[in-house]
Design an enzyme around this catalytic site. Structure first.
Site, PDB file in Angstrom:
ATOM      1  N   VAL A   1      -2.106  -6.594   4.465  1.00 32.72           N
ATOM      2  CA  VAL A   1      -3.191  -6.113   5.601  1.00 32.72           C
ATOM      3  C   VAL A   1      -3.782  -5.234   5.826  1.00 32.72           C
ATOM      4  O   VAL A   1      -2.103  -5.237   7.228  1.00 32.72           O
ATOM      5  CB  VAL A   1      -3.778  -7.936   5.558  1.00 32.72           C
ATOM      6  CG1 VAL A   1      -3.876  -8.412   7.606  1.00 32.72           C
ATOM      7  CG2 VAL A   1      -5.441  -7.700   6.059  1.00 32.72           C
TER       8      VAL A   1
ATOM      9  N   CYS B   1     -10.495   0.762  -2.887  1.00 35.62           N
ATOM     10  CA  CYS B   1     -10.717  -0.223  -3.235  1.00 35.62           C
ATOM     11  C   CYS B   1     -11.140  -0.634  -4.782  1.00 35.62           C
ATOM     12  O   CYS B   1     -11.424  -1.279  -4.448  1.00 35.62           O
ATOM     13  CB  CYS B   1     -11.056  -1.460  -2.395  1.00 35.62           C
ATOM     14  SG  CYS B   1      -9.599  -1.506  -0.812  1.00 35.62           S
TER      15      CYS B   1
END
Length: 235
Positions: free
Chosen positions: A171, A188
């Site tokens: 992350v 993304c």
């Protein structure tokens, strides 16, 4: 669980080291969390499409074996790599992702920021208008045709790989960055998705402080019993 600070800014050697650690670990190997601050790099997931890189501006584009599309790493971003044995934890990938997101939500809460999930879009988001999320903002079903990212900015991107029940990748939490490189991609895989950092939200903190908080909360969610690791208040 060991927590290690990675001092190499280049992405590729860290990626190789994660893969080597995962390939060589045994059932007795202690879990680790690696914390890194990378130099500028775009990374593509296994299904990543190059067309989501609109203009790389000489930033290297690196293909990886994680899930997800394209994201950006750069100075001012805390990247945490949980190297976890899921079999020992007694959890599966969905719960693993949920726990990572919970840890990020807890870090944001430490700074007085409310983070939230978006259904089917891993990572953590914040409202750009500063208001608290309502029930309509939850990760539940959205009305047909609704933009799930309306009014939101992404503050943490998540991409993982699991092999033989062992995890790597992780992350990335935006702390105080040059956010321009995010506008040169579809973050993304989502065209026009806004990206923010803690500094944009008015939070003045250091990389070291944010990294320490993220490591603390990640270690906490991976040492709690399965029925308490994901508090209802973070759902």
């Amino acid at each position: 669980m060991q927590i290690k600070r990675i001092t190499t800014p280049e992405y590729t050697p860290v990626y190789a080291a994660m893969r080597e650690f995962t390939a060589q670990r045994t059932p007795a190997t202690e879990d680790e969390i690696w914390l890194a601050e990378h130099g500028p790099a775009y990374t593509l997931g296994l299904a990543g499409r190059r067309e989501h890189v609109l203009n790389a501006h000489d930033i290297p584009v690196i293909a990886t074996d994680r899930g997800g599309q394209v994201t950006y790493h750069g100075p001012g971003q805390v990247v945490a790599y949980p190297l976890i044995d899921l079999r020992r934890q007694g959890i599966y990938v969905k719960e693993y992702v949920h726990r990572i997101e919970t840890a990020v939500i807890c870090v944001l809460a430490d700074y007085g920021v409310i983070g939230q999930r978006v259904a089917n879009a891993p990572g953590i988001y914040v409202r750009l208008d500063g208001r608290a999320p309502s029930l309509a903002d939850s990760a539940g079903p959205q009305p047909a045709g609704a933009d799930p990212f309306a009014g939101l900015g992404k503050i943490a991107a998540l991409g993982v790989k699991v092999t033989n029940h062992r995890t790597y990748h992780g992350v990335a939490l935006n702390v105080a960055m040059d956010l321009a490189p995010f506008t040169w991609i579809n973050p993304c895989g989502y065209a026009g998705l806004a990206t923010v950092d803690l500094a944009t939200l008015g939070v003045q903190t250091t990389w070291d402080d944010a990294a320490a908080r993220l490591a603390h909360h990640l270690a906490r969610v991976f040492t709690l019993p399965a029925d308490t690791a994901s508090p209802a208040s973070s759902s």
